[in-house]
Design a protein around this motif. Structure first.
Motif, PDB file in Angstrom:
ATOM      1  N   THR A 129       0.821  -1.209   0.000  1.00 54.44           N
ATOM      2  CA  THR A 129       0.000   0.000   0.000  1.00 54.44           C
ATOM      3  C   THR A 129       0.855   1.258   0.000  1.00 54.44           C
ATOM      4  O   THR A 129       0.585   2.216  -0.730  1.00 54.44           O
ATOM      5  CB  THR A 129      -0.936   0.024   1.222  1.00 54.44           C
ATOM      6  N   PHE A 130       1.926   1.258   0.803  1.00 46.27           N
ATOM      7  CA  PHE A 130       2.783   2.443   0.889  1.00 46.27           C
ATOM      8  C   PHE A 130       3.723   2.559  -0.306  1.00 46.27           C
ATOM      9  O   PHE A 130       3.928   3.649  -0.844  1.00 46.27           O
ATOM     10  CB  PHE A 130       3.610   2.419   2.182  1.00 46.27           C
ATOM     11  N   ALA A 131       4.311   1.443  -0.705  1.00 43.31           N
ATOM     12  CA  ALA A 131       5.366   1.496  -1.723  1.00 43.31           C
ATOM     13  C   ALA A 131       4.847   1.981  -3.071  1.00 43.31           C
ATOM     14  O   ALA A 131       5.525   2.738  -3.768  1.00 43.31           O
ATOM     15  CB  ALA A 131       6.017   0.124  -1.868  1.00 43.31           C
ATOM     16  N   VAL A 132       3.652   1.554  -3.454  1.00 46.51           N
ATOM     17  CA  VAL A 132       3.157   1.925  -4.782  1.00 46.51           C
ATOM     18  C   VAL A 132       2.860   3.415  -4.894  1.00 46.51           C
ATOM     19  O   VAL A 132       2.845   3.965  -6.007  1.00 46.51           O
ATOM     20  CB  VAL A 132       1.881   1.125  -5.139  1.00 46.51           C
ATOM     21  N   SER A 133       2.666   4.079  -3.781  1.00 43.50           N
ATOM     22  CA  SER A 133       2.234   5.472  -3.809  1.00 43.50           C
ATOM     23  C   SER A 133       3.317   6.446  -4.249  1.00 43.50           C
ATOM     24  O   SER A 133       3.015   7.546  -4.692  1.00 43.50           O
ATOM     25  CB  SER A 133       1.725   5.886  -2.425  1.00 43.50           C
ATOM     26  N   HIS A 134       4.583   6.045  -4.092  1.00 46.26           N
ATOM     27  CA  HIS A 134       5.678   6.978  -4.385  1.00 46.26           C
ATOM     28  C   HIS A 134       6.786   6.359  -5.230  1.00 46.26           C
ATOM     29  O   HIS A 134       7.824   6.984  -5.421  1.00 46.26           O
ATOM     30  CB  HIS A 134       6.274   7.510  -3.083  1.00 46.26           C
ATOM     31  N   ASN A 135       6.581   5.153  -5.707  1.00 49.37           N
ATOM     32  CA  ASN A 135       7.626   4.467  -6.452  1.00 49.37           C
ATOM     33  C   ASN A 135       7.105   3.966  -7.796  1.00 49.37           C
ATOM     34  O   ASN A 135       7.080   2.766  -8.076  1.00 49.37           O
ATOM     35  CB  ASN A 135       8.197   3.318  -5.622  1.00 49.37           C
ATOM     36  N   VAL A 136       6.695   4.904  -8.608  1.00 47.13           N
ATOM     37  CA  VAL A 136       6.304   4.668  -9.996  1.00 47.13           C
ATOM     38  C   VAL A 136       6.968   5.776 -10.821  1.00 47.13           C
ATOM     39  O   VAL A 136       7.435   6.775 -10.262  1.00 47.13           O
ATOM     40  CB  VAL A 136       4.767   4.691 -10.169  1.00 47.13           C
ATOM     41  N   PRO A 137       7.062   5.625 -12.128  1.00 49.91           N
ATOM     42  CA  PRO A 137       7.813   6.597 -12.934  1.00 49.91           C
ATOM     43  C   PRO A 137       7.344   8.037 -12.785  1.00 49.91           C
ATOM     44  O   PRO A 137       8.152   8.967 -12.888  1.00 49.91           O
ATOM     45  CB  PRO A 137       7.594   6.093 -14.370  1.00 49.91           C
ATOM     46  N   GLU A 138       6.051   8.259 -12.546  1.00 46.18           N
ATOM     47  CA  GLU A 138       5.569   9.629 -12.415  1.00 46.18           C
ATOM     48  C   GLU A 138       6.128  10.314 -11.171  1.00 46.18           C
ATOM     49  O   GLU A 138       6.419  11.518 -11.189  1.00 46.18           O
ATOM     50  CB  GLU A 138       4.038   9.654 -12.345  1.00 46.18           C
ATOM     51  N   SER A 139       6.279   9.566 -10.081  1.00 44.97           N
ATOM     52  CA  SER A 139       6.728  10.169  -8.824  1.00 44.97           C
ATOM     53  C   SER A 139       8.235  10.086  -8.628  1.00 44.97           C
ATOM     54  O   SER A 139       8.808  10.844  -7.843  1.00 44.97           O
ATOM     55  CB  SER A 139       6.022   9.498  -7.635  1.00 44.97           C
ATOM     56  N   THR A 160      -6.722   1.057 -10.836  1.00 40.92           N
ATOM     57  CA  THR A 160      -6.904   0.013  -9.823  1.00 40.92           C
ATOM     58  C   THR A 160      -5.593  -0.255  -9.099  1.00 40.92           C
ATOM     59  O   THR A 160      -4.509   0.125  -9.559  1.00 40.92           O
ATOM     60  CB  THR A 160      -7.380  -1.309 -10.458  1.00 40.92           C
ATOM     61  N   LEU A 161      -5.673  -0.971  -7.964  1.00 44.41           N
ATOM     62  CA  LEU A 161      -4.480  -1.381  -7.237  1.00 44.41           C
ATOM     63  C   LEU A 161      -3.623  -2.338  -8.057  1.00 44.41           C
ATOM     64  O   LEU A 161      -2.395  -2.171  -8.109  1.00 44.41           O
ATOM     65  CB  LEU A 161      -4.863  -2.005  -5.893  1.00 44.41           C
ATOM     66  N   PRO A 162      -4.196  -3.358  -8.715  1.00 46.51           N
ATOM     67  CA  PRO A 162      -3.351  -4.225  -9.553  1.00 46.51           C
ATOM     68  C   PRO A 162      -2.603  -3.450 -10.640  1.00 46.51           C
ATOM     69  O   PRO A 162      -1.461  -3.793 -10.969  1.00 46.51           O
ATOM     70  CB  PRO A 162      -4.356  -5.211 -10.161  1.00 46.51           C
ATOM     71  N   GLU A 163      -3.228  -2.418 -11.195  1.00 48.16           N
ATOM     72  CA  GLU A 163      -2.574  -1.638 -12.240  1.00 48.16           C
ATOM     73  C   GLU A 163      -1.355  -0.904 -11.697  1.00 48.16           C
ATOM     74  O   GLU A 163      -0.260  -0.968 -12.278  1.00 48.16           O
ATOM     75  CB  GLU A 163      -3.562  -0.637 -12.839  1.00 48.16           C
ATOM     76  N   ILE A 164      -1.499  -0.204 -10.583  1.00 47.08           N
ATOM     77  CA  ILE A 164      -0.357   0.537 -10.046  1.00 47.08           C
ATOM     78  C   ILE A 164       0.659  -0.421  -9.430  1.00 47.08           C
ATOM     79  O   ILE A 164       1.872  -0.158  -9.470  1.00 47.08           O
ATOM     80  CB  ILE A 164      -0.826   1.591  -9.008  1.00 47.08           C
ATOM     81  N   LEU A 165       0.208  -1.556  -8.904  1.00 46.08           N
ATOM     82  CA  LEU A 165       1.139  -2.541  -8.350  1.00 46.08           C
ATOM     83  C   LEU A 165       2.016  -3.125  -9.453  1.00 46.08           C
ATOM     84  O   LEU A 165       3.229  -3.297  -9.271  1.00 46.08           O
ATOM     85  CB  LEU A 165       0.364  -3.657  -7.638  1.00 46.08           C
ATOM     86  N   GLY A 166       1.414  -3.395 -10.606  1.00 47.02           N
ATOM     87  CA  GLY A 166       2.191  -3.892 -11.734  1.00 47.02           C
ATOM     88  C   GLY A 166       3.217  -2.882 -12.198  1.00 47.02           C
ATOM     89  O   GLY A 166       4.358  -3.240 -12.537  1.00 47.02           O
ATOM     90  N   ARG A 167       2.817  -1.601 -12.207  1.00 48.70           N
ATOM     91  CA  ARG A 167       3.761  -0.563 -12.628  1.00 48.70           C
ATOM     92  C   ARG A 167       4.865  -0.380 -11.593  1.00 48.70           C
ATOM     93  O   ARG A 167       6.012  -0.088 -11.937  1.00 48.70           O
ATOM     94  CB  ARG A 167       3.033   0.770 -12.857  1.00 48.70           C
ATOM     95  N   PHE A 168       4.539  -0.546 -10.324  1.00 50.38           N
ATOM     96  CA  PHE A 168       5.535  -0.479  -9.263  1.00 50.38           C
ATOM     97  C   PHE A 168       6.585  -1.584  -9.431  1.00 50.38           C
ATOM     98  O   PHE A 168       7.791  -1.333  -9.296  1.00 50.38           O
ATOM     99  CB  PHE A 168       4.857  -0.595  -7.900  1.00 50.38           C
ATOM    100  N   ILE A 169       6.136  -2.788  -9.727  1.00 52.29           N
ATOM    101  CA  ILE A 169       7.071  -3.903  -9.917  1.00 52.29           C
ATOM    102  C   ILE A 169       8.013  -3.628 -11.086  1.00 52.29           C
ATOM    103  O   ILE A 169       9.226  -3.842 -10.994  1.00 52.29           O
ATOM    104  CB  ILE A 169       6.299  -5.218 -10.141  1.00 52.29           C
ATOM    105  N   ARG A 170       7.464  -3.113 -12.181  1.00 52.85           N
ATOM    106  CA  ARG A 170       8.306  -2.796 -13.336  1.00 52.85           C
ATOM    107  C   ARG A 170       9.278  -1.666 -13.000  1.00 52.85           C
ATOM    108  O   ARG A 170      10.429  -1.688 -13.441  1.00 52.85           O
ATOM    109  CB  ARG A 170       7.442  -2.409 -14.544  1.00 52.85           C
ATOM    110  N   TYR A 171       8.817  -0.698 -12.207  1.00 52.08           N
ATOM    111  CA  TYR A 171       9.709   0.392 -11.803  1.00 52.08           C
ATOM    112  C   TYR A 171      10.870  -0.138 -10.962  1.00 52.08           C
ATOM    113  O   TYR A 171      12.023   0.285 -11.152  1.00 52.08           O
ATOM    114  CB  TYR A 171       8.940   1.448 -11.007  1.00 52.08           C
ATOM    115  N   MET A 172      10.575  -1.043 -10.033  1.00 55.30           N
ATOM    116  CA  MET A 172      11.632  -1.585  -9.195  1.00 55.30           C
ATOM    117  C   MET A 172      12.665  -2.338 -10.027  1.00 55.30           C
ATOM    118  O   MET A 172      13.862  -2.328  -9.713  1.00 55.30           O
ATOM    119  CB  MET A 172      11.034  -2.492  -8.126  1.00 55.30           C
ATOM    120  N   LYS A 173      12.213  -2.982 -11.082  1.00 56.38           N
ATOM    121  CA  LYS A 173      13.152  -3.643 -11.989  1.00 56.38           C
ATOM    122  C   LYS A 173      13.992  -2.613 -12.733  1.00 56.38           C
ATOM    123  O   LYS A 173      15.217  -2.761 -12.869  1.00 56.38           O
ATOM    124  CB  LYS A 173      12.387  -4.520 -12.982  1.00 56.38           C
TER     125      LYS A 173
END
Length: 282
Positions: A154-164, A248-261
């Motif tokens: 819940t916390f990680a996806v909020s600030h760890n995507v390419p936009e942020s 959705t949460l799955p959408e941002i979670l998927g983008r978070f995983i790709r960002y971490m990679k």
């Protein structure tokens, strides 16, 4: 939640009962993170998981970070345990990773130990008396792992995507590259946060899914965030300020995983100003 400070203080102590610390959370989350969102010097959420996880390209890169999008799922279940050590360390050193405990009273400091005693009494002591050690350990492990994974994702996806946290130039990097006293605080909160979902997610997470509004208006009840989000998005569009929102949460979670990679293999962004000394301590 109340106009009475003591009532809100009692509500805050619920954090201690479930294993956190209302005092340490105030300094870690409200002082370090909320005020200085995604600043590599003052926001401890940027660097507190390092060197195990590299959440930001401004941090040094190790060879194993290219696998972090895989092994992070083995680390996330331990978040609650790490909070325990962090809370006690902060109590002894008088600071969290990102903020000094200025203004904390002796009574507030005492809630750290009292809260831990109450939490483990409820988590381990009482169940052991009623159900025995085996059932207690299984239940405590399930509780800790579940809580840790929910908090982490819940916390990680909020600030760890390419936009942020863009790996390349753009308005977010431009904002964070400015000196602290030159930034527009409100714009920084918008640029470094990302939303997902709507009213249902808002109800289930207490407003954490609408992270932009959560950062801009932390003192307003989260029940108003869905309405406020429409206004904020409209104002951002008028001013040309990027406003990140995932359906959705799955959408941002998927983008978070790709960002971490992606950030696990990205070149390190050279440090500037106060960040040089901060990174030297890592």
């Amino acid at each position: 939640m109340s106009t009475q400070a003591w009532v809100n203080g009692l509500y805050g102590l619920c954090d201690d009962l479930i294993g956190g610390s209302s005092l340490m959370w105030r300094y870690h989350h409200q002082v370090s993170h909320h005020i200085h969102c995604n600043d590599e010097v003052f926001d401890e959420d940027v660097f507190s998981a390092f060197p195990f996880l590299r959440f930001d390209a401004r941090l040094p890169r190790a060879w194993y970070h290219k696998y972090q999008h895989i092994y992070m799922w083995a680390l996330f279940p331990m978040l609650q345990i790490m909070f325990q050590f962090g809370d006690l360390k902060a109590l002894l050193t008088n600071r969290t990773e990102g903020a000094t405990l200025y203004g904390a009273t002796d009574a507030e400091r005492a809630t750290v130990l009292a809260g831990k005693a109450a939490h483990y009494g409820l988590l381990l002591g009482l169940p052991a008396l009623l159900h025995g050690p085996a059932a207690t350990l299984i239940g405590a492990a399930a509780y800790t792992v579940t809580q840790s994974i929910l908090l982490s994702t819940t916390f990680a996806v909020s600030h760890n995507v390419p936009e942020s946290k863009p790996l390349h130039g753009g308005p977010t990097q431009d904002n964070l590259a400015q000196e602290l006293d030159e930034r527009d605080w409100g714009v920084q909160q918008v640029l470094t946060s990302a939303n997902w979902g709507g009213a249902i997610g808002n109800f289930l997470t207490g407003g954490l899914n609408l992270q932009v509004e959560h950062h801009l208006f932390p003192a307003i009840s989260f029940v108003h965030y869905p309405a406020i989000a429409k206004i904020v998005a409209d104002e951002c569009a008028k001013r040309g300020i990027p406003y990140a929102h995932y359906g959705t949460l799955p959408e941002i979670l998927g983008r978070f995983i790709r960002y971490m990679k992606e950030v696990g293999t990205a070149d390190q962004v050279p440090a500037r100003g106060a960040a040089v000394a901060q990174l030297a301590r890592l």
